[in-house]
Write a protein that holds these residues in place. Structure first.
Motif, short mmCIF file in Angstrom:
data_model
loop_
_atom_site.label_atom_id
_atom_site.label_comp_id
_atom_site.label_asym_id
_atom_site.label_seq_id
_atom_site.Cartn_x
_atom_site.Cartn_y
_atom_site.Cartn_z
N GLN A 6 19.40 -22.01 -16.18
CA GLN A 6 18.95 -20.62 -16.19
C GLN A 6 17.50 -20.51 -16.62
OE1 GLN A 6 20.93 -18.03 -15.00
NE2 GLN A 6 18.89 -17.10 -14.98
N GLU A 7 17.08 -21.36 -17.55
CA GLU A 7 15.67 -21.35 -17.96
C GLU A 7 14.76 -21.79 -16.81
OE1 GLU A 7 15.38 -23.70 -21.51
OE2 GLU A 7 16.55 -22.30 -22.71
N ILE A 8 15.21 -22.77 -16.03
CA ILE A 8 14.45 -23.19 -14.86
C ILE A 8 14.37 -22.06 -13.84
CG2 ILE A 8 14.54 -24.72 -12.83
CD1 ILE A 8 15.60 -26.91 -14.71
N ILE A 9 15.50 -21.41 -13.59
CA ILE A 9 15.53 -20.30 -12.63
C ILE A 9 14.58 -19.18 -13.08
CG2 ILE A 9 16.97 -18.43 -11.73
CD1 ILE A 9 19.32 -20.43 -11.79
N ASP A 10 14.68 -18.81 -14.34
CA ASP A 10 13.83 -17.71 -14.85
C ASP A 10 12.35 -18.06 -14.72
OD1 ASP A 10 16.14 -16.35 -15.47
OD2 ASP A 10 16.08 -16.84 -17.62
N ARG A 11 11.99 -19.29 -15.05
CA ARG A 11 10.58 -19.69 -14.98
C ARG A 11 10.12 -19.73 -13.52
NH1 ARG A 11 7.53 -22.73 -18.68
NH2 ARG A 11 9.05 -21.89 -20.16
N GLN A 12 10.96 -20.28 -12.65
CA GLN A 12 10.58 -20.37 -11.24
C GLN A 12 10.43 -18.99 -10.61
OE1 GLN A 12 9.35 -22.35 -9.14
NE2 GLN A 12 9.54 -20.86 -7.48
N GLN A 13 11.30 -18.07 -10.98
CA GLN A 13 11.22 -16.73 -10.40
C GLN A 13 9.93 -16.02 -10.80
OE1 GLN A 13 15.00 -14.96 -11.49
NE2 GLN A 13 15.94 -15.59 -9.55
N LEU A 14 9.46 -16.30 -12.00
CA LEU A 14 8.17 -15.73 -12.41
C LEU A 14 7.06 -16.19 -11.46
CD1 LEU A 14 8.17 -16.14 -16.30
CD2 LEU A 14 8.22 -13.99 -15.02
N HIS A 15 7.04 -17.49 -11.17
CA HIS A 15 6.00 -18.02 -10.29
C HIS A 15 6.18 -17.55 -8.85
CE1 HIS A 15 4.42 -20.30 -13.56
NE2 HIS A 15 5.51 -21.03 -13.71
N ALA A 16 7.43 -17.47 -8.39
CA ALA A 16 7.68 -17.01 -7.02
C ALA A 16 7.19 -15.59 -6.84
CB ALA A 16 9.16 -17.12 -6.69
N ARG A 17 7.47 -14.73 -7.82
CA ARG A 17 7.01 -13.34 -7.72
C ARG A 17 5.48 -13.28 -7.71
NH1 ARG A 17 11.74 -12.22 -10.94
NH2 ARG A 17 10.60 -12.52 -12.88
N ALA A 18 4.85 -14.12 -8.52
CA ALA A 18 3.39 -14.14 -8.55
C ALA A 18 2.82 -14.64 -7.22
CB ALA A 18 2.90 -15.01 -9.70
N ARG A 19 3.45 -15.64 -6.62
CA ARG A 19 2.98 -16.16 -5.34
C ARG A 19 3.12 -15.11 -4.23
NH1 ARG A 19 -0.26 -20.39 -4.73
NH2 ARG A 19 0.76 -20.99 -2.78
N TYR A 20 4.21 -14.36 -4.25
CA TYR A 20 4.34 -13.28 -3.28
C TYR A 20 3.31 -12.19 -3.54
CZ TYR A 20 8.48 -14.47 -0.53
OH TYR A 20 9.34 -15.04 0.37
N ALA A 21 3.10 -11.86 -4.83
CA ALA A 21 2.18 -10.77 -5.16
C ALA A 21 0.76 -11.07 -4.70
CB ALA A 21 2.20 -10.51 -6.68
N ARG A 22 0.34 -12.34 -4.72
CA ARG A 22 -1.02 -12.68 -4.31
C ARG A 22 -1.22 -12.53 -2.81
NH1 ARG A 22 -2.31 -17.92 -2.74
NH2 ARG A 22 -4.17 -18.00 -4.06
N MET A 23 -0.13 -12.40 -2.07
CA MET A 23 -0.22 -12.21 -0.62
C MET A 23 -0.29 -10.74 -0.21
SD MET A 23 -0.46 -15.16 0.68
CE MET A 23 0.02 -16.90 0.67
N VAL A 24 -0.05 -9.85 -1.17
CA VAL A 24 -0.15 -8.42 -0.88
C VAL A 24 -1.62 -8.05 -0.65
CG1 VAL A 24 0.20 -6.10 -1.84
CG2 VAL A 24 1.94 -7.87 -2.18
N GLY A 25 -1.84 -7.18 0.32
CA GLY A 25 -3.20 -6.77 0.68
C GLY A 25 -3.82 -7.63 1.75
N ARG A 26 -3.10 -8.66 2.22
CA ARG A 26 -3.60 -9.54 3.27
C ARG A 26 -2.86 -9.28 4.58
NH1 ARG A 26 -4.18 -15.59 0.71
NH2 ARG A 26 -4.70 -15.02 -1.45
N VAL A 27 -3.50 -9.68 5.67
CA VAL A 27 -2.87 -9.60 6.99
C VAL A 27 -2.25 -10.96 7.30
CG1 VAL A 27 -3.23 -9.26 9.47
CG2 VAL A 27 -4.43 -7.80 7.80
N HIS A 28 -0.97 -10.94 7.71
CA HIS A 28 -0.23 -12.17 7.97
C HIS A 28 0.20 -12.22 9.43
CE1 HIS A 28 0.34 -13.01 3.61
NE2 HIS A 28 0.24 -11.69 3.54
N ARG A 29 0.05 -13.41 10.02
CA ARG A 29 0.57 -13.64 11.36
C ARG A 29 2.06 -13.94 11.22
NH1 ARG A 29 -1.00 -12.08 16.31
NH2 ARG A 29 -0.75 -13.67 17.91
N VAL A 30 2.89 -13.10 11.82
CA VAL A 30 4.33 -13.17 11.62
C VAL A 30 5.02 -13.37 12.97
CG1 VAL A 30 6.38 -11.91 10.83
CG2 VAL A 30 4.22 -11.68 9.59
#
Length: 486
Positions: free
Chosen positions: A409-433
């Motif tokens: 659970q500690e691994i999950i909690d720590r990883q989710q923090l980083h995953a949310r941050a990685r998604y957040a840094r992509m906000v405001g950009r244009v993505h080829r989907v």
């Protein structure tokens, strides 16, 4: 009324699934998903029902099995009640996956009592390990077939039709099924998987795969490129090259005049069409080379996403796991990815909590590796001893379940923090989907993925499945980007 496909109260779900159900499954990771091959309805005399458990390699193998049996007079059906032959393509990588299959076999045998002519078989990774139990002790199945013996299915079915039990779990050093065109039953018509190699030579102490899938052997490079060309001609827009360890792909022609490593294969597939996206899974940290990374950087249509399983952040534990690299080596590979492909390249990992003799300080090393690598996604489990592995024979599973779950659970909690941050840094950009279909949340929205394998959801407008669209990400749920076409 048809038999329920699966009873969800015992369905094996991973401790930390992919961040969204609309994300991809890795080659070797149990996804918690059960796939039933859809109906073909071409008028064949017999009906085949396949449930596939676990990983994308199994889903891909079920398409090979469907192709082999289609030529032997079997259509597929998605209704158990109409089946003449039921096959479960199984997974052994986690104990609960095996429990799930056993429960399902008991359900199906209840159905067989009402339909004595029904044939039931087990394919895949559980076949070799549990053949005696399934056939003789528990009498749950009529045939057991290992992952290298699918070509023998027609003969084995004939034996069962004649009133015998049938088994072939022999592993092969040559079988790649290179000449068999899979029936793309589980595809959305846009993305497909190409198996480029089978087996694994790494012998990680916790892993059963080398014993259930055998030694590494690589497919003919020309057959892989031709399969990619055929998929493009059929309208597919993305392929994922599959293998237990794709980086160790190595093929040579019989006359020795041609040799192809993974970086060169990746380039050949990328050159099939600039409109074809190329992904791959899975990479082993000891094998991923700068040549692969530079090839990825050179071609825009090779997606900037690498699954790089760490398993632990501590060098002593990695040695016990027989991973053949230490933490500094792993960190250098992460730094090479960032140096050659940039900070936007997505990296995901696997982590095992509570491996044999892991101390609290060593667990903290795993948490600190999460902080170092800043992973976009994580596939995390607590250690589950698998019979026959080196760890089961040589190491004591001495961490309590309570401690394993807490560390996980500690691994999950720590990883989710980083995953949310990685998604957040992509906000405001244009993505080829690449549009893969309707969002599972709303028919008015479409879903696709960007190069980094992040799910992007947006109002559909005039876009269609299979289109490439530019989407401005305006927000994130932490597990997907939300945006609008620009």
């Amino acid at each position: 009324m048809s038999q329920p496909l699966i009873t969800l109260d015992f369905l094996d779900t991973p401790t930390l699934p992919t961040p969204t159900t609309e994300a991809a499954t890795h080659a070797h990771e149990p996804s918690g998903e059960v796939r039933v091959n859809p109906s073909t309805r071409t008028g064949k005399s017999r009906k085949l029902y396949i449930e596939s458990y676990g990983c994308q390699m199994n889903f891909s193998d079920s398409e090979i099995v469907s192709s082999i049996l289609f030529n032997e007079g079997f259509d597929t059906t998605d209704q158990l009640d109409s089946a003449d032959l039921v096959l479960l393509n199984t997974c052994s990588i986690r104990e609960k996956a095996e429990q799930t299959v056993r429960m399902r076999l008991k359900q199906i045998n209840g159905h067989k009592k009402r339909n004595p002519g029904l044939l039931v078989g087990v394919l895949g990774c559980m076949a070799e390990r549990l053949k005696s139990k399934f056939l003789e002790e528990e009498k749950l199945v009529d045939l057991v077939v290992g992952p290298d013996a699918y070509r023998d299915l027609p003969q084995l079915i004939q034996q069962v039709d004649g009133g015998q039990k049938a088994v072939n779990v022999l592993l092969s050093r040559e079988e790649t099924y290179a000449d068999i065109t899979p029936v793309r039953l589980n595809s959305n018509g846009i993305t497909a998987f190409i198996s480029i190699m089978r087996g694994c030579d790494n012998m990680c102490s916790f892993c059963v795969v080398p014993f259930t899938r055998g030694r590494e052997r690589s497919r003919d490079a020309h057959s892989i490129v031709q399969e990619a060309r055929d998929l493009v001609a059929a309208g597919y827009k993305e392929v994922t090259l599959l293998g237990q360890n794709v980086d160790s792909y190595k093929w040579a022609s019989e006359d020795g005049t041609e040799q192809v490593n993974f970086a060169q294969l990746l380039e050949r597939v990328a050159l099939v069409s600039p409109e074809l996206r190329v992904r791959f899974s899975t990479s082993h940290p000891k094998d991923i080379t700068d040549e692969v990374l530079h090839t990825m950087a050179r071609y825009e249509n090779i997606c900037k996403y690498i699954h790089l399983p760490a398993q632990s952040g501590n060098s002593r534990v990695l040695k016990l796991m027989n991973r053949t690299y230490d933490r500094p080596w792993y960190e250098e590979r992460v730094q090479a990815i960032r140096r050659i492909l940039g900070d936007d390249c997505a990296i995901s990992t696997d982590m095992i909590a509570g491996f044999c003799s892991e101390t609290e300080e060593e667990h903290q090393d795993s948490l600190s590796l999460l902080d170092f690598a800043q992973y976009d996604m994580g596939y995390n489990f607590f250690y589950s001893e698998r019979p026959g592995t080196l760890a089961a024979r040589k190491l004591e599973d001495d961490i309590s379940l309570e401690v394993k779950k807490r560390r996980l659970q500690e691994i999950i909690d720590r990883q989710q923090l980083h995953a949310r941050a990685r998604y957040a840094r992509m906000v405001g950009r244009v993505h080829r989907v690449l549009v893969e279909g309707p969002s599972k949340r709303s028919q008015e929205h479409l879903s696709g993925r960007n190069s980094q394998n992040q799910v992007v959801i947006f109002p559909k407008g005039t876009a269609q499945k299979g289109d490439y669209v530019d989407v401005l990400a305006t927000s994130t749920t932490g597990a997907a980007l939300i945006g609008e076409i620009v």
